[in-house]
Design a protein around this motif. Structure first.
Motif, PDB file in Angstrom:
ATOM      1  N   ARG A 111       0.853  -1.171   0.000  1.00 27.79           N
ATOM      2  CA  ARG A 111       0.000   0.000   0.000  1.00 27.79           C
ATOM      3  C   ARG A 111       0.905   1.242   0.000  1.00 27.79           C
ATOM      4  O   ARG A 111       1.884   1.302   0.749  1.00 27.79           O
ATOM      5  CB  ARG A 111      -0.918   0.048   1.240  1.00 27.79           C
ATOM      6  CG  ARG A 111      -1.920  -1.086   1.329  1.00 27.79           C
ATOM      7  CD  ARG A 111      -3.001  -0.964   0.268  1.00 27.79           C
ATOM      8  NE  ARG A 111      -4.028  -1.998   0.413  1.00 27.79           N
ATOM      9  CZ  ARG A 111      -3.993  -3.191  -0.190  1.00 27.79           C
ATOM     10  NH1 ARG A 111      -2.949  -3.496  -0.971  1.00 27.79           N
ATOM     11  NH2 ARG A 111      -4.957  -4.055  -0.023  1.00 27.79           N
ATOM     12  N   ALA A 113       0.314   4.029   1.295  1.00 31.26           N
ATOM     13  CA  ALA A 113       0.213   4.676   2.602  1.00 31.26           C
ATOM     14  C   ALA A 113       1.144   4.065   3.645  1.00 31.26           C
ATOM     15  O   ALA A 113       1.427   4.693   4.670  1.00 31.26           O
ATOM     16  CB  ALA A 113      -1.232   4.615   3.097  1.00 31.26           C
ATOM     17  N   GLN A 114       1.618   2.844   3.396  1.00 32.07           N
ATOM     18  CA  GLN A 114       2.488   2.164   4.352  1.00 32.07           C
ATOM     19  C   GLN A 114       3.967   2.495   4.160  1.00 32.07           C
ATOM     20  O   GLN A 114       4.776   2.258   5.058  1.00 32.07           O
ATOM     21  CB  GLN A 114       2.330   0.640   4.217  1.00 32.07           C
ATOM     22  CG  GLN A 114       0.943   0.121   4.492  1.00 32.07           C
ATOM     23  CD  GLN A 114       0.811  -1.357   4.179  1.00 32.07           C
ATOM     24  OE1 GLN A 114      -0.135  -2.000   4.630  1.00 32.07           O
ATOM     25  NE2 GLN A 114       1.734  -1.903   3.398  1.00 32.07           N
ATOM     26  N   ASP A 117       5.823   4.704   6.650  1.00 31.36           N
ATOM     27  CA  ASP A 117       5.942   4.009   7.936  1.00 31.36           C
ATOM     28  C   ASP A 117       7.047   2.959   7.894  1.00 31.36           C
ATOM     29  O   ASP A 117       7.768   2.764   8.879  1.00 31.36           O
ATOM     30  CB  ASP A 117       4.613   3.338   8.304  1.00 31.36           C
ATOM     31  CG  ASP A 117       3.522   4.333   8.660  1.00 31.36           C
ATOM     32  OD1 ASP A 117       3.861   5.475   9.030  1.00 31.36           O
ATOM     33  OD2 ASP A 117       2.335   3.968   8.557  1.00 31.36           O
ATOM     34  N   HIS A 156       8.596  12.799   2.659  1.00 36.44           N
ATOM     35  CA  HIS A 156       7.660  12.712   3.780  1.00 36.44           C
ATOM     36  C   HIS A 156       8.355  12.196   5.042  1.00 36.44           C
ATOM     37  O   HIS A 156       8.031  12.627   6.162  1.00 36.44           O
ATOM     38  CB  HIS A 156       6.486  11.822   3.412  1.00 36.44           C
ATOM     39  CG  HIS A 156       5.463  12.496   2.546  1.00 36.44           C
ATOM     40  ND1 HIS A 156       4.656  13.511   3.014  1.00 36.44           N
ATOM     41  CD2 HIS A 156       5.125  12.314   1.243  1.00 36.44           C
ATOM     42  CE1 HIS A 156       3.854  13.925   2.043  1.00 36.44           C
ATOM     43  NE2 HIS A 156       4.124  13.220   0.960  1.00 36.44           N
ATOM     44  N   GLU A 208      -6.520   3.798  -4.310  1.00 35.76           N
ATOM     45  CA  GLU A 208      -5.831   4.309  -3.122  1.00 35.76           C
ATOM     46  C   GLU A 208      -5.319   5.726  -3.364  1.00 35.76           C
ATOM     47  O   GLU A 208      -5.425   6.595  -2.487  1.00 35.76           O
ATOM     48  CB  GLU A 208      -4.666   3.387  -2.736  1.00 35.76           C
ATOM     49  CG  GLU A 208      -3.992   3.850  -1.440  1.00 35.76           C
ATOM     50  CD  GLU A 208      -2.763   3.033  -1.058  1.00 35.76           C
ATOM     51  OE1 GLU A 208      -2.212   3.307   0.027  1.00 35.76           O
ATOM     52  OE2 GLU A 208      -2.338   2.162  -1.838  1.00 35.76           O
ATOM     53  N   HIS A 212      -6.548   9.054  -1.238  1.00 38.59           N
ATOM     54  CA  HIS A 212      -5.560   9.698  -0.366  1.00 38.59           C
ATOM     55  C   HIS A 212      -4.745  10.777  -1.066  1.00 38.59           C
ATOM     56  O   HIS A 212      -3.702  11.190  -0.545  1.00 38.59           O
ATOM     57  CB  HIS A 212      -4.609   8.632   0.194  1.00 38.59           C
ATOM     58  CG  HIS A 212      -5.269   7.610   1.058  1.00 38.59           C
ATOM     59  ND1 HIS A 212      -5.641   7.864   2.363  1.00 38.59           N
ATOM     60  CD2 HIS A 212      -5.631   6.323   0.797  1.00 38.59           C
ATOM     61  CE1 HIS A 212      -6.198   6.777   2.872  1.00 38.59           C
ATOM     62  NE2 HIS A 212      -6.215   5.832   1.952  1.00 38.59           N
ATOM     63  N   GLU A 215      -3.611  13.865   1.126  1.00 38.92           N
ATOM     64  CA  GLU A 215      -2.615  13.621   2.179  1.00 38.92           C
ATOM     65  C   GLU A 215      -1.291  13.131   1.612  1.00 38.92           C
ATOM     66  O   GLU A 215      -0.226  13.313   2.220  1.00 38.92           O
ATOM     67  CB  GLU A 215      -3.148  12.616   3.201  1.00 38.92           C
ATOM     68  CG  GLU A 215      -3.419  11.229   2.644  1.00 38.92           C
ATOM     69  CD  GLU A 215      -4.194  10.360   3.616  1.00 38.92           C
ATOM     70  OE1 GLU A 215      -3.543   9.593   4.362  1.00 38.92           O
ATOM     71  OE2 GLU A 215      -5.436  10.447   3.613  1.00 38.92           O
ATOM     72  N   PHE A 216      -1.320  12.506   0.409  1.00 33.88           N
ATOM     73  CA  PHE A 216      -0.088  12.033  -0.217  1.00 33.88           C
ATOM     74  C   PHE A 216       0.745  13.169  -0.815  1.00 33.88           C
ATOM     75  O   PHE A 216       1.930  12.998  -1.080  1.00 33.88           O
ATOM     76  CB  PHE A 216      -0.410  11.036  -1.333  1.00 33.88           C
ATOM     77  CG  PHE A 216      -0.820   9.658  -0.872  1.00 33.88           C
ATOM     78  CD1 PHE A 216      -0.738   9.295   0.461  1.00 33.88           C
ATOM     79  CD2 PHE A 216      -1.293   8.729  -1.786  1.00 33.88           C
ATOM     80  CE1 PHE A 216      -1.123   8.030   0.885  1.00 33.88           C
ATOM     81  CE2 PHE A 216      -1.677   7.455  -1.384  1.00 33.88           C
ATOM     82  CZ  PHE A 216      -1.592   7.104  -0.048  1.00 33.88           C
TER      83      PHE A 216
END
Length: 288
Positions: A111, A113-114, A117, A156, A208, A212, A215-216
């Motif tokens: 993903r 979004a991961q 992280d 980011h 996705e 998003h 925010e991306f």
């Protein structure tokens, strides 16, 4: 005649050596061996949200601890910049590569979004005192770099982690702006770039991004990058404006520690690999 021919050969190649100082020795020279503390390659398994993602540490010779550069790959990551990792190691740095969850054999599903992280998880792993000691990592001298989508991850990540000593974006693509391509073009792009990714379809990847996109967006990283030493490298790949917009936003917010360079090459820097490595090693040397 042989002596004359030999002398002629030396005179002929002299201009090549005269130009060499602009290229760091790490590009073309192996460092001295250290039998007590040899260079090494170590496989690591980094905990990230209940899974263990795959990584490799390319360690230079010497007792350490060494400064360290974490390298984030793009989408899907066919260009892993391993030549850059090796050159960085020859320059006396640890070079760390890793694979996001759901990519290139790392467990889980992929993903967008991961990914940030996962980069943060790698940094936490390297800063852990036991891991830092075992791998010869100086936890106070870690920088991050990324190519393509990895440049987006880098921006980011560095915006949130001010313990990094610097960040490098190489032909970065702003995942938050990919919707500008239009649905069909983006769908075709994802269909062609999902090999090695687990748990995705072209449709799921486009969805996705749609959900998003705000925010991306790279612009969200601008304020966090104001104090960060940043090297932004762009190429003739149609994505340079993504990086240019971020640089403009950082400068508009008062950031003054950004170095930029544009090179007429393709997205993977296919015919400028030595130039890429030279620029990065030279810039990193100013951080130490």
């Amino acid at each position: 005649m042989r002596v004359i021919a030999f002398l002629f050969a030396i005179l002929t190649v002299t201009p090549l050596f005269a130009a060499a100082p602009s290229v760091p020795p790490a590009i073309f020279t192996d460092p001295p061996a250290d039998h007590a503390h040899p260079a090494a390659m170590t496989v690591i398994h980094v905990p990230s949200h209940g899974l263990q993602i795959n990584g490799v540490v390319y360690s230079p010779a010497g007792p350490g601890p060494h400064p360290t550069l974490v390298i984030c790959h793009g989408l899907p990551g066919n260009e892993k910049n391993l030549d850059l990792a090796q050159a960085i190691r020859r320059a006396g740095w640890n070079a760390v590569t890793f694979n996001y969850r759901g990519s290139w054999g790392s467990p889980g599903v992929f993903r967008f979004a991961q990914n940030v992280d996962d980069a943060a998880a790698v940094l936490a792993y390297l800063r852990d005192p036991a891991n830092a000691a075992a791998l010869g990592v100086d936890p106070n001298h870690i920088a991050i770099a990324g190519h393509s989508m990895g440049g987006w991850v880098t921006a980011h990540t560095a915006a949130r982690d001010h313990n990094l000593i610097g960040a490098i974006m190489i032909s970065a693509g702003d995942v938050g702006r990919l919707e500008e391509w239009g649905h069909e073009k983006l769908l075709a792009f994802m269909a062609d770039d999902m090999e090695s990714l687990a748990g995705v379809t072209p449709e799921s990847m486009v969805d996705e991004i749609h959900v998003h996109a705000h925010e991306f967006a790279l612009k969200n990283a601008a304020n966090g990058l104001i104090p960060m030493p940043l090297l932004v490298l762009t190429s003739d790949d149609g994505l340079a404006e993504h990086s240019d917009a971020l640089v403009a936003a950082i400068k508009a917010a008062g950031g003054k520690n950004v170095t930029t360079s544009h090179v007429a090459t393709d997205h993977s820097w296919s015919d400028h690999r030595i130039a890429l490595e030279s620029t990065i090693i030279t810039w990193l040397s100013g951080l130490r």
